[in-house]
Design a protein around this motif. Structure first.
Motif, PDB file in Angstrom:
ATOM      1  N   ILE A   1       5.759   6.430  66.101  1.00 43.03           N
ATOM      2  CA  ILE A   1       6.289   6.498  64.732  1.00 43.03           C
ATOM      3  C   ILE A   1       5.120   6.569  63.765  1.00 43.03           C
ATOM      4  N   LYS A   2       4.886   7.766  63.205  1.00 39.64           N
ATOM      5  CA  LYS A   2       3.686   8.000  62.392  1.00 39.64           C
ATOM      6  C   LYS A   2       3.971   8.564  61.001  1.00 39.64           C
ATOM      7  N   LYS A   3       5.145   9.192  60.788  1.00 41.38           N
ATOM      8  CA  LYS A   3       5.401   9.943  59.556  1.00 41.38           C
ATOM      9  C   LYS A   3       6.627   9.388  58.817  1.00 41.38           C
ATOM     10  N   PRO A   4       6.716   9.647  57.505  1.00 39.41           N
ATOM     11  CA  PRO A   4       7.858   9.146  56.720  1.00 39.41           C
ATOM     12  C   PRO A   4       9.217   9.648  57.197  1.00 39.41           C
ATOM     13  N   ASP A   5       9.242  10.819  57.862  1.00 39.14           N
ATOM     14  CA  ASP A   5      10.526  11.364  58.315  1.00 39.14           C
ATOM     15  C   ASP A   5      10.776  11.105  59.807  1.00 39.14           C
TER      16      ASP A   5
ATOM     17  N   TYR B   1      12.591   6.790  65.455  1.00 42.79           N
ATOM     18  CA  TYR B   1      12.725   5.331  65.453  1.00 42.79           C
ATOM     19  C   TYR B   1      14.114   4.928  65.946  1.00 42.79           C
ATOM     20  N   THR B   2      15.131   5.639  65.499  1.00 43.94           N
ATOM     21  CA  THR B   2      16.504   5.362  65.923  1.00 43.94           C
ATOM     22  C   THR B   2      16.646   5.490  67.433  1.00 43.94           C
ATOM     23  N   LEU B   3      16.094   6.566  67.995  1.00 43.43           N
ATOM     24  CA  LEU B   3      16.171   6.783  69.441  1.00 43.43           C
ATOM     25  C   LEU B   3      15.437   5.681  70.201  1.00 43.43           C
ATOM     26  N   LEU B   4      14.324   5.224  69.662  1.00 44.09           N
ATOM     27  CA  LEU B   4      13.570   4.147  70.310  1.00 44.09           C
ATOM     28  C   LEU B   4      14.362   2.843  70.298  1.00 44.09           C
TER      29      LEU B   4
END
Length: 487
Positions: free
Chosen positions: A162-166, A171-174
């Motif tokens: 998770i590195k970018k604002p979009d 993140y949801t999948l993680l």
């Protein structure tokens, strides 16, 4: 009873500490990183998925802990309960997942739809949520080690991927993958130990009590969950985040504190089921006072350090959450007492019907207050939690009356010990104000305040020879000494 309540409490407390540390590390990172609107979509989706999980779970977890605890010495009865309740959960979760997917397709448009759909797979992961069997067997060692390993992997994944604002969808999948792995490991572990055979499965005998528990769960949706649903409809999605972030912070703390007492529920169910009421009442009393010894200072500390906490979490993006966090911290004290009343007394003593009625009545009171606020144009995250708090104060007053008058249980909220804990906790207010005047910055103000407040609180209790603190210290130190002796 071969497993110690104290050892179980230590394992559960370690687990809750780890569960608290992970969001503390992840929360500020993602809230500062993510696009505000996309993260608002995630939080709104979480509200609806939580609703789906209530229906999918069908009250099985709470019901199963009580029922399995009562018969855990009979392997055949445990095996039959496992098969019956797992098969019921399989059907209810799949049915709910279908309804949730239909809801998303018809009601959610744009880029946010993928987030809603991806998060919905938490319902599928919920099929394998059989941790109730480990909890009923007081197998907290396995629960703790397994969960720490899985959550640590999740933590690493956050900072790697998770590195970018979009990156909200990633993140949801993680999040969903973490739930799958955590639940699946427990399912495999339990099934190998107990076995899973659907021969002789019984649904009918469990249906009515499960419906009662499901109603209790749904009635609880008339409180904070209703607040978030209304905010998502009458305000922008950012307001949901302003409400949900303080809720998540206090929920994490509340769960950490609840670990002190919830491990006693299987033992209480065992005592009650076998008519050992003297032991039941002694355990309730010890659990309650040890709980409040920690609850009062923790909640007061969060309220005092609300500006610092929200800066650490949002870097100034969510300052509107500061007063909301203060009120949530105060509410957590009330929620802690509810945990004792509902989980350790009313539920163990099979008082579900009464609990359903009063939860429904006060939930409708909260809904009515929310409607009035919406019509008056005054519905905000702060007024939403204020109305919920009012409804819950009424709820607690009725619960106390029922426990003391109808059940004749000598349960006291304002005991001498609790009054001492409250007064000492209030010293945090001037302490934090004075430290804030020094101008050390948010992080150092928070660190110094926690150190000084803890030193004052526990130092005074030691000087006063507080019986509950001495009891807890003797238990923990005794276990540590025995552990060293066996090494």
């Amino acid at each position: 009873m071969s497993k110690s309540i104290t050892v179980n409490s230590i394992y559960n407390f370690v687990l809750k500490v780890f569960r608290l540390i992970v969001p503390i590390l992840v929360g500020p990172y993602i809230q500062r990183l993510f696009d505000v609107e996309l993260y608002g979509c995630f939080n709104d989706a979480s509200t609806w998925v939580d609703l789906a999980l209530v229906f999918g779970g069908f009250g099985i977890y709470t019901y199963a802990v009580r029922e399995v605890s009562a018969v855990r010495d009979d392997r055949e009865k445990v095996r039959n309960l496992y098969a019956s309740l797992f098969s019921m959960g399989l059907c209810t979760n799949i049915a709910v997942l279908i309804f949730y997917a239909a809801f998303v397709f018809f009601r959610v448009d744009g880029a946010g739809r993928a987030i809603y759909l991806a998060l919905g797979f938490k319902v599928l992961a919920n099929v394998f949520m059989v941790e109730w069997l480990n909890e009923a067997g007081e197998n907290y060692r396995f629960i703790t080690i397994k969960t720490i390993l899985v959550r640590f992997s999740y933590l690493v994944g956050i900072f790697v991927f998770i590195k970018k604002p979009d990156d909200v969808l990633k993140y949801t999948l993680l999040v969903v993958l973490t739930d799958f792995v955590n639940n699946l490991v427990s399912f495999i572990y339990v099934t190998r130990r107990i076995g899973l055979s659907f021969k002789g499965v019984q649904w009918k005998k469990h249906l009515i009590p499960l419906i009662s528990i499901l109603i209790i769960s749904n009635v609880n949706l008339l409180y904070t969950s209703l607040d978030k649903m209304i905010l998502g409809q009458v305000a922008d999605k950012v307001q949901v985040t302003i409400y949900k972030t303080p809720q998540d912070i206090t929920y994490m703390i509340g769960q950490l504190l609840a670990s002190i007492v919830l491990v006693a529920v299987p033992r209480l169910a065992y005592y009650s089921g076998n008519g050992r009421m003297d032991e039941f009442m002694k355990l309730v009393d010890k659990s309650y006072h040890s709980f409040m010894l920690i609850v009062f200072p923790a909640c007061t500390g969060v309220a005092c350090l609300a500006p610092e906490i929200m800066w650490i979490y949002g870097g100034g993006k969510y300052d509107a959450s500061i007063p909301v966090l203060i009120l949530f911290a105060i509410r957590t004290t009330e929620s802690a007492v509810y945990t004792i009343c509902a989980n350790q007394i009313l539920y163990v003593l099979h008082q579900e019907k009464f609990l359903v009625k009063i939860l429904l009545a006060c939930g409708l009171l909260n809904a009515g207050l929310d409607i009035l606020l919406v019509l008056a144009g005054l519905y905000t995250p702060l007024t939403a939690i204020a109305s919920t708090f009012i409804a819950e104060v009424v709820l607690m007053a009725v619960l106390f009356w029922h426990i003391r008058v109808r059940l004749s249980i000598p349960f006291h909220f304002l005991s001498r010990e609790n009054l001492r804990y409250v007064l000492l906790s209030l010293t945090f207010v001037p302490i934090t104000l004075l430290i804030r005047l020094i101008g050390l910055g948010y992080i150092w103000t928070a660190i110094l305040s926690v150190i000084i407040c803890m030193a004052v609180y526990f130092g005074v209790l030691l000087l006063l020879k507080d019986p509950m603190l001495r009891f807890l210290m003797d238990k923990v130190l005794g276990k540590l000494k025995r552990g060293k002796g066996n090494a």
